[in-house]
Motif scaffolding. Structure first.
Motif, PDB file in Angstrom:
ATOM      1  N   VAL A  42      -3.991   6.683   4.203  1.00 24.89           N
ATOM      2  CA  VAL A  42      -2.740   7.094   3.563  1.00 24.89           C
ATOM      3  C   VAL A  42      -2.627   8.611   3.675  1.00 24.89           C
ATOM      4  O   VAL A  42      -3.402   9.343   3.061  1.00 24.89           O
ATOM      5  CB  VAL A  42      -2.693   6.669   2.084  1.00 24.89           C
ATOM      6  CG1 VAL A  42      -1.383   7.133   1.450  1.00 24.89           C
ATOM      7  CG2 VAL A  42      -2.842   5.159   1.958  1.00 24.89           C
ATOM      8  N   GLY A  43      -1.676   9.070   4.480  1.00 23.78           N
ATOM      9  CA  GLY A  43      -1.445  10.496   4.653  1.00 23.78           C
ATOM     10  C   GLY A  43      -0.337  10.975   3.725  1.00 23.78           C
ATOM     11  O   GLY A  43       0.704  10.331   3.609  1.00 23.78           O
ATOM     12  N   ILE A  44      -0.576  12.091   3.063  1.00 25.74           N
ATOM     13  CA  ILE A  44       0.372  12.628   2.080  1.00 25.74           C
ATOM     14  C   ILE A  44       0.605  14.104   2.355  1.00 25.74           C
ATOM     15  O   ILE A  44      -0.345  14.885   2.408  1.00 25.74           O
ATOM     16  CB  ILE A  44      -0.164  12.450   0.644  1.00 25.74           C
ATOM     17  CG1 ILE A  44      -0.376  10.961   0.341  1.00 25.74           C
ATOM     18  CG2 ILE A  44       0.773  13.094  -0.377  1.00 25.74           C
ATOM     19  CD1 ILE A  44      -1.306  10.697  -0.830  1.00 25.74           C
ATOM     20  N   GLY A  45       1.859  14.471   2.559  1.00 23.94           N
ATOM     21  CA  GLY A  45       2.205  15.874   2.760  1.00 23.94           C
ATOM     22  C   GLY A  45       3.222  16.301   1.723  1.00 23.94           C
ATOM     23  O   GLY A  45       4.300  15.703   1.624  1.00 23.94           O
ATOM     24  N   ILE A  50       0.844  -1.200   0.000  1.00 22.02           N
ATOM     25  CA  ILE A  50       0.000   0.000   0.000  1.00 22.02           C
ATOM     26  C   ILE A  50       0.875   1.244   0.000  1.00 22.02           C
ATOM     27  O   ILE A  50       0.616   2.207  -0.730  1.00 22.02           O
ATOM     28  CB  ILE A  50      -0.947  -0.014   1.214  1.00 22.02           C
ATOM     29  CG1 ILE A  50      -1.824  -1.266   1.183  1.00 22.02           C
ATOM     30  CG2 ILE A  50      -1.813   1.249   1.229  1.00 22.02           C
ATOM     31  CD1 ILE A  50      -2.591  -1.516   2.449  1.00 22.02           C
ATOM     32  N   THR A  51       1.918   1.229   0.825  1.00 17.89           N
ATOM     33  CA  THR A  51       2.842   2.364   0.864  1.00 17.89           C
ATOM     34  C   THR A  51       3.504   2.568  -0.491  1.00 17.89           C
ATOM     35  O   THR A  51       3.643   3.694  -0.965  1.00 17.89           O
ATOM     36  CB  THR A  51       3.916   2.135   1.941  1.00 17.89           C
ATOM     37  OG1 THR A  51       3.290   2.006   3.221  1.00 17.89           O
ATOM     38  CG2 THR A  51       4.891   3.295   1.985  1.00 17.89           C
ATOM     39  N   ALA A  52       3.925   1.469  -1.121  1.00 20.44           N
ATOM     40  CA  ALA A  52       4.559   1.558  -2.433  1.00 20.44           C
ATOM     41  C   ALA A  52       3.588   2.099  -3.477  1.00 20.44           C
ATOM     42  O   ALA A  52       3.949   2.924  -4.323  1.00 20.44           O
ATOM     43  CB  ALA A  52       5.081   0.184  -2.852  1.00 20.44           C
ATOM     44  N   ALA A  53       2.338   1.640  -3.407  1.00 15.68           N
ATOM     45  CA  ALA A  53       1.315   2.117  -4.338  1.00 15.68           C
ATOM     46  C   ALA A  53       1.092   3.615  -4.163  1.00 15.68           C
ATOM     47  O   ALA A  53       0.931   4.353  -5.145  1.00 15.68           O
ATOM     48  CB  ALA A  53       0.008   1.358  -4.124  1.00 15.68           C
ATOM     49  N   ILE A  70       4.255  -5.305  -5.469  1.00 13.18           N
ATOM     50  CA  ILE A  70       4.952  -4.025  -5.464  1.00 13.18           C
ATOM     51  C   ILE A  70       5.024  -3.496  -6.899  1.00 13.18           C
ATOM     52  O   ILE A  70       5.476  -4.219  -7.794  1.00 13.18           O
ATOM     53  CB  ILE A  70       6.379  -4.184  -4.896  1.00 13.18           C
ATOM     54  CG1 ILE A  70       6.339  -4.684  -3.453  1.00 13.18           C
ATOM     55  CG2 ILE A  70       7.143  -2.868  -4.986  1.00 13.18           C
ATOM     56  CD1 ILE A  70       5.726  -3.716  -2.459  1.00 13.18           C
ATOM     57  N   PRO A  71       4.595  -2.268  -7.135  1.00 15.63           N
ATOM     58  CA  PRO A  71       4.662  -1.737  -8.502  1.00 15.63           C
ATOM     59  C   PRO A  71       6.102  -1.719  -9.019  1.00 15.63           C
ATOM     60  O   PRO A  71       7.028  -1.345  -8.295  1.00 15.63           O
ATOM     61  CB  PRO A  71       4.118  -0.308  -8.357  1.00 15.63           C
ATOM     62  CG  PRO A  71       3.345  -0.310  -7.092  1.00 15.63           C
ATOM     63  CD  PRO A  71       4.024  -1.300  -6.189  1.00 15.63           C
ATOM     64  N   LYS A  72       6.283  -2.122 -10.263  1.00 18.38           N
ATOM     65  CA  LYS A  72       7.603  -2.080 -10.877  1.00 18.38           C
ATOM     66  C   LYS A  72       8.163  -0.661 -10.846  1.00 18.38           C
ATOM     67  O   LYS A  72       9.356  -0.431 -10.669  1.00 18.38           O
ATOM     68  CB  LYS A  72       7.509  -2.594 -12.312  1.00 18.38           C
ATOM     69  CG  LYS A  72       8.848  -2.661 -13.037  1.00 18.38           C
ATOM     70  CD  LYS A  72       8.673  -3.193 -14.456  1.00 18.38           C
ATOM     71  CE  LYS A  72      10.000  -3.223 -15.191  1.00 18.38           C
ATOM     72  NZ  LYS A  72       9.828  -3.682 -16.606  1.00 18.38           N
ATOM     73  N   GLU A  83      -4.074   2.240  -8.385  1.00 21.04           N
ATOM     74  CA  GLU A  83      -2.878   1.455  -8.090  1.00 21.04           C
ATOM     75  C   GLU A  83      -3.084   0.539  -6.888  1.00 21.04           C
ATOM     76  O   GLU A  83      -2.511  -0.562  -6.840  1.00 21.04           O
ATOM     77  CB  GLU A  83      -1.701   2.395  -7.838  1.00 21.04           C
ATOM     78  CG  GLU A  83      -0.339   1.724  -7.828  1.00 21.04           C
ATOM     79  CD  GLU A  83       0.001   1.047  -9.146  1.00 21.04           C
ATOM     80  OE1 GLU A  83       0.537  -0.079  -9.105  1.00 21.04           O
ATOM     81  OE2 GLU A  83      -0.293   1.627 -10.211  1.00 21.04           O
ATOM     82  N   SER A  84      -3.883   0.967  -5.913  1.00 26.06           N
ATOM     83  CA  SER A  84      -4.062   0.165  -4.693  1.00 26.06           C
ATOM     84  C   SER A  84      -4.847  -1.118  -4.951  1.00 26.06           C
ATOM     85  O   SER A  84      -4.829  -2.035  -4.130  1.00 26.06           O
ATOM     86  CB  SER A  84      -4.776   0.996  -3.622  1.00 26.06           C
ATOM     87  OG  SER A  84      -6.087   1.353  -4.034  1.00 26.06           O
TER      88      SER A  84
END
Length: 322
Positions: free
Chosen positions: A208-211, A152-155, A261-263, A255-256
């Motif tokens: 998912v927090g995004i700053g 999830i983090t990678a996505a 893991i996404p390439k 993506e999620s």
């Protein structure tokens, strides 16, 4: 929807184009007085609304106030809950609480102009001043176990990179595990927090927090961030933050849903091939990062020239200046 929201929606849909008060009143089925009051309120809230006799009203193309109406226009999936806050302690904490207590649906979004208690990894504070960044959280309900949280983090990292590249025309690199860099400066932090079923280990929801640091604060970054923090935009550059929010949500929801893991996460990573500092609690050591493995873990060569595999969540990295 209130008259003010309906007016704002029309202004956003026709950004930069003048609409007469009469035209707006007819479209919304209200009086011109109601239109005037809505415009007055929007201006008080910071919207840059232009008015010209015999032409009407227009929302300036340079207007950059965050709004649900503008964000929703850019979404691929319309049925999501969007909340915009002027200031909030933490978008992650707020959305996690709402996800549990009020069962917010997947794809729900909270965006803030600023945070007073923004959260970073390992209990750190994320500096979140107003008028220069983008602070948001998205709710996901993936069918994954807690052990798969790195996916999830990678996505999320890939989703933000794609959205920034599309909207800001800037290409970012990923620093394992979840920071985004422009050159040698960190411009975005991602914090993934999961609520899991204790008995099964299955994830019930993820926030998912995004700053993102879009531009430098008026008084600059705090001293402790001076050598670390950077910005996506150069001085004088402008970006539509509402469109950026929408594109991040679009990319993240798409993506999620994928497995593994996404390439692109591996390809964009700036850590392999460099000496880095690995921090275990209060201890640090210098190692050589060899590669990101297909499952997202980091393969390193330690001080004894032996290979080690570092899992997600146990270490933090900062790129060593060569």
């Amino acid at each position: 929807m209130s008259t003010k929201s309906e007016v704002l929606k029309l202004l956003e849909e026709n950004k930069g184009t003048y609409l007469s008060g009469e035209e707006l009143a007819i479209k919304l089925g209200c009086s011109r007085t109601a239109i005037w009051k809505a415009m007055k309120t929007l201006r008080e809230e910071g919207y840059e609304i232009l008015a010209v006799n015999n032409r009407g009203y227009a929302l300036s193309k340079e207007n950059n106030v965050l709004s649900e109406e503008a964000i929703r226009l850019g979404l691929n999936k319309k049925a999501v809950k969007i909340e915009v806050k002027r200031e909030i302690p933490s978008t992650n904490q707020y959305l996690k609480q709402k996800g549990i207590e009020e069962e917010y649906e997947e794809g729900s979004v909270v965006v803030a102009e600023s945070q007073s208690a923004g959260k970073g990894r390992r209990g750190r504070h994320f500096y979140s001043p107003g008028k220069c960044g983008l602070y948001m959280s998205v709710l996901l309900k993936p069918k994954k176990t807690a052990q798969e949280s790195l996916k999830i983090t990678a996505a999320a990292a890939v989703a933000v990179c794609r959205a920034v590249e599309k909207v800001c025309k800037v290409s970012l690199g990923i620093k394992w595990v979840n920071d985004l860099y422009l050159g040698e400066k960190k411009v975005c932090g991602i914090l993934t927090e999961a609520v899991s079923d204790f008995e099964t280990g299955d994830i019930e929801l993820v926030v998912v927090g995004i700053g993102i640091n879009l531009k430098e604060p008026k008084d600059g970054f705090p001293k402790e961030l001076g050598d670390i923090a950077g910005t996506v935009l150069k001085e004088g550059e402008h970006v539509d933050r509402n469109l950026l929010v929408a594109e991040i949500v679009n990319e993240l929801l798409e993506e999620s849903e994928k497995d593994g893991i996404p390439k692109e996460y591996i390809e964009r990573n700036i850590v392999p091939g460099r000496k880095v500092w690995v921090a275990y609690g209060q201890q640090e050591r210098s190692v050589f990062a060899k590669q990101i493995l297909p499952d997202g873990r980091l393969l390193i060569e330690n001080e004894q020239h032996e290979e080690e595999i570092l899992p997600c969540g146990d270490v933090s990295l900062r790129i060593r200046r060569m």
